[in-house]
Design a protein around this motif. Structure first.
Motif, PDB file in Angstrom:
ATOM      1  N   TYR A  46       1.686   5.585   7.855  1.00 18.04           N
ATOM      2  CA  TYR A  46       0.832   4.422   7.630  1.00 18.04           C
ATOM      3  C   TYR A  46      -0.194   4.328   8.764  1.00 18.04           C
ATOM      4  O   TYR A  46       0.100   4.709   9.889  1.00 18.04           O
ATOM      5  N   SER A  74      -1.056   5.605   3.490  1.00 22.19           N
ATOM      6  CA  SER A  74      -2.156   4.656   3.314  1.00 22.19           C
ATOM      7  C   SER A  74      -2.781   4.294   4.664  1.00 22.19           C
ATOM      8  O   SER A  74      -2.136   4.372   5.698  1.00 22.19           O
ATOM      9  N   ALA A  93       0.826  -1.216   0.000  1.00 27.27           N
ATOM     10  CA  ALA A  93       0.000   0.000   0.000  1.00 27.27           C
ATOM     11  C   ALA A  93       0.856   1.260   0.000  1.00 27.27           C
ATOM     12  O   ALA A  93       0.482   2.275  -0.575  1.00 27.27           O
ATOM     13  N   SER A 132     -11.056   3.666   4.895  1.00 28.31           N
ATOM     14  CA  SER A 132      -9.723   3.110   4.641  1.00 28.31           C
ATOM     15  C   SER A 132      -9.507   2.903   3.147  1.00 28.31           C
ATOM     16  O   SER A 132     -10.448   2.899   2.366  1.00 28.31           O
ATOM     17  N   ASP A 133      -8.251   2.728   2.779  1.00 27.01           N
ATOM     18  CA  ASP A 133      -7.931   2.506   1.367  1.00 27.01           C
ATOM     19  C   ASP A 133      -8.292   1.098   0.928  1.00 27.01           C
ATOM     20  O   ASP A 133      -8.577   0.858  -0.236  1.00 27.01           O
ATOM     21  N   ARG A 187      -2.440   9.998   6.886  1.00 25.00           N
ATOM     22  CA  ARG A 187      -2.124  10.001   5.445  1.00 25.00           C
ATOM     23  C   ARG A 187      -1.425  11.294   5.017  1.00 25.00           C
ATOM     24  O   ARG A 187      -0.480  11.259   4.219  1.00 25.00           O
TER      25      ARG A 187
END
Length: 188
Positions: free
Chosen positions: A159, A20, A16, A181-182, A154
């Motif tokens: 992270y 992220s 990621a 969230s991603d 972010r």
């Protein structure tokens, strides 16, 4: 360590990249394996610092369990949202900051932002757990909390990992995690 988990969480965080925020669904029996994996294979291996927000287990209990597992906690700072609510007072420690309860979301954000500013280089913020926060807070307010917290992480290029226990996660919590969230990663 559960060999099925070995390397997966760290690989997902690495894949990621910085800036992220990943949500991890973990089985309760794999909980400590997951935490050990993240702290050893990602935080220690990358020589990072970690801010660990705990809302389900007092930090003292978590620290004892991780020390038994041989996990290096020298670069981990805990934001403990449990101990004061359960015990009324908590022992002072250099690596633990206490928040009165998991309902004090603004205080949690302020404590994490303080450590983000103080942290220096790469940093991982672990929020443990979305399930516990959902028990104590209204979903609309919790959604806003996660948006503010994860966007702060972010924006610094750090992270974030949000943990939820798969068997205890309500559909509305899953939906919220997918929105803030991603990526939601099931390690069940």
């Amino acid at each position: 360590m559960n060999h099925a988990l070995q390397g997966k969480a760290a690989a997902k965080l690495e894949e990621a990249g910085p800036s992220s925020a990943l949500a991890f669904e973990v089985d309760v029996e794999k909980y400590f394996d997951f935490i050990s994996e993240v702290l050893e294979s990602f935080v220690s291996a990358k020589k990072m610092k970690c801010v660990y927000v705990t809302s389900s287990i007092p930090s003292s209990t978590l620290i004892k369990a991780l020390e038994v597992l041989g996990i290096d906690l020298s670069n981990v700072h805990f934001v403990d949202c449990v101990s004061k609510a359960i015990f009324g007072s908590a022992p002072s420690s250099d690596n633990i900051s206490y928040v009165e309860s998991p309902t004090m979301l603004e205080n949690i954000v302020l404590k994490v932002k303080y450590f983000l500013r103080k942290g220096g280089g790469n940093l991982l913020v672990v929020v443990d757990s979305a399930n516990a926060f959902a028990v104590y807070n209204d979903m609309r307010i919790l959604f806003e909390f996660f948006q503010i917290l994860l966007n702060a992480v972010r924006s610094r290029g750090d992270y974030a990992a949000v943990i939820s226990i798969s068997s205890q996660t309500k559909p509305e919590v899953k939906e919220m995690l997918a929105l803030v969230s991603d990526q939601v990663i099931s390690l069940s």
